[in-house]
Design a protein around this motif. Structure first.
Motif: not given
Length: 452
Positions: A189-196
């Motif tokens: 989830k954290v990686q997805t947020i950073m990608k967004d």
């Protein structure tokens, strides 16, 4: 240790090789794994021999080259405990990958432009990696989680150190896997947020301390010949020593010092290791009296008062532990020795259990009714206040356990009963007499004619 740069189509095989390196890292000293991946790129790192443990100095040199220039955003996933066995037990490399607890982590390693894995990083303290990253990035860590991160504004032109704390399981296999799966979902989830957010980052996943530590037995030379069930003894914590003019004067050691201030009992363990010199302020000793004062955290203080005197009956000096005072929040409770805590003056006193409530060797003062709920419990307790002729070692210990214990009395009484039965049986056998005649006295007598 393995490294890869610009992953090829054989990423799955490379990840399996990482798990195989976990299995071959066989040195049993304290160590934690460290996984590092980046969306920008990492310097290459040569693969060492199997079983190699990466030192903190080697990690420092690598992070220096990785963060030498420019600004960097680092995500530090810091789990309470982590060992390489967690990957081999709960990973899906040797089984169904759908059952792996690290699916998002595996996907991150495979999809990143470069990654570095350290299966065995030397563990030298819970904050070593965090302190090292603070030094290299020149910023303080910012504690975030998956819920607050979307609302956080990240300045990509400056270095950032985002700390995400992850819990560890209680020890049961099922709860361990569920906990690691939840942690893996947080990582994803954290990686997805950073990608967004469009922020390029470097992520590190490691542990505060190992979840499994096995004592190393191969460093010391082994004696020749057969040896069975060998094991390395656990390290023993040092005793508390009070020095008088650089000379050891009072010594105390205990496996556990516990106090309680409430009913029902809630015990507080008082650590005796790594006490500063100031913690013994107020301690005094001379030829007749000794007072050991130990000040702990939480405002708790213990005072052990001892004295020695000459007894003409035994023609020697004996010392006694007269009292133990417990002070907390400005209030003091006194516990007196019941004349069972004594030893020759040149000896130390030792007892497996010294308490104020069960088989009490310490009797609470009757004048302090307000502290009637206060209790003391010392486990594997040893103290010496006089005659420290062995330097920083205890003298011969006088144990509180008497010779005629309950087990000894049971053995003596059983042996006495068996002896009485044996004596009675021998007495009955000795009373048996043989017959002096074998014919029937009521019948005709036997006559034997004599012939010349």
């Amino acid at each position: 240790m393995a490294a890869s740069s610009h992953w090829s189509p054989r990423r799955t095989a490379a990840f399996i090789a990482f798990f195989l390196s976990l299995l071959t890292s066989g040195n049993a000293t304290a160590q934690v794994p460290l996984l590092m991946w980046s969306s920008d790129g990492l310097p290459p790192l040569a693969s060492p021999t199997a079983g190699h443990i990466t030192s903190i100095d080697q990690l420092t040199a690598y992070l220096t080259s990785a963060f030498s220039a420019g600004s960097h955003t680092v995500l530090l996933f810091l789990q309470d405990k982590l060992s390489k066995e967690d990957f081999t037990v709960f990973g899906g490399v040797f089984g169904n990958k759908q059952e792996s607890a690290f699916r998002n982590l595996e996907a991150a390693l495979q999809s990143s432009s470069s990654s570095v894995t350290l299966p065995a990083l030397e563990w030298s303290g819970s904050s070593a990696v965090l302190a090292l990253l603070q030094e290299k990035l020149g910023v303080s860590p910012l504690l975030v989680d998956a819920d607050t991160l979307p609302h956080l504004s990240i300045n990509a032109s400056a270095s950032n150190l985002l700390l995400i704390n992850l819990p560890y399981c209680s020890g049961l296999q099922k709860s361990c896997k569920e906990t690691l799966q939840n942690n893996d979902e947080i990582i994803g989830k954290v990686q997805t947020i950073m990608k967004d957010k469009g922020v390029r980052y470097t992520a590190i996943y490691t542990g505060l301390q190992p979840s499994r530590v096995i004592s190393e037995t191969l460093e010391m030379p082994q004696p020749a010949g057969r040896s069975l069930l060998q094991s390395t003894p656990a390290p023993v914590k040092p005793p508390v020593i009070f020095y008088n003019a650089s000379t050891p004067c009072i010594m105390l050691w205990a496996e556990k010092l516990s106090v309680s201030f409430s009913s029902p009992t809630e015990w507080i363990d008082l650590p005796t290791e790594d006490l500063p010199t100031s913690a013994l302020t107020g301690s005094v000793c001379n030829g007749t009296n000794s007072l050991l004062v130990i000040s702990f955290t939480r405002g708790i203080t213990l005072r052990f008062a001892m004295s020695q005197r000459f007894y003409s009956v035994s023609a020697r000096n004996w010392f006694t532990l007269d009292s133990v005072q417990l002070e907390a929040n400005g209030t003091t409770a006194t516990f007196f020795g019941n004349r069972s805590i004594y030893a020759p003056a040149e000896y130390s006193f030792r007892c497996q259990s010294v308490s104020s409530f069960q088989d009490a060797l310490l009797i609470p003062s009757t004048t302090e009714s307000a502290q009637s709920d206060w209790r003391l419990n010392f486990v594997d307790f040893q103290i010496q206040g006089f005659g420290l002729s062995n330097g920083t070692n205890f003298s011969y210990a006088s144990d509180c356990a008497g010779f005629f214990t309950a087990g000894v009395w049971m053995g003596l009484l059983t042996s006495l009963l068996m002896l009485l039965i044996l004596v009675y049986g021998l007495h009955m056998i000795m009373q048996v007499n043989t017959m002096d005649r074998f014919d029937d006295p009521k019948g005709p007598s036997i006559s034997v004619p004599q012939t010349e």
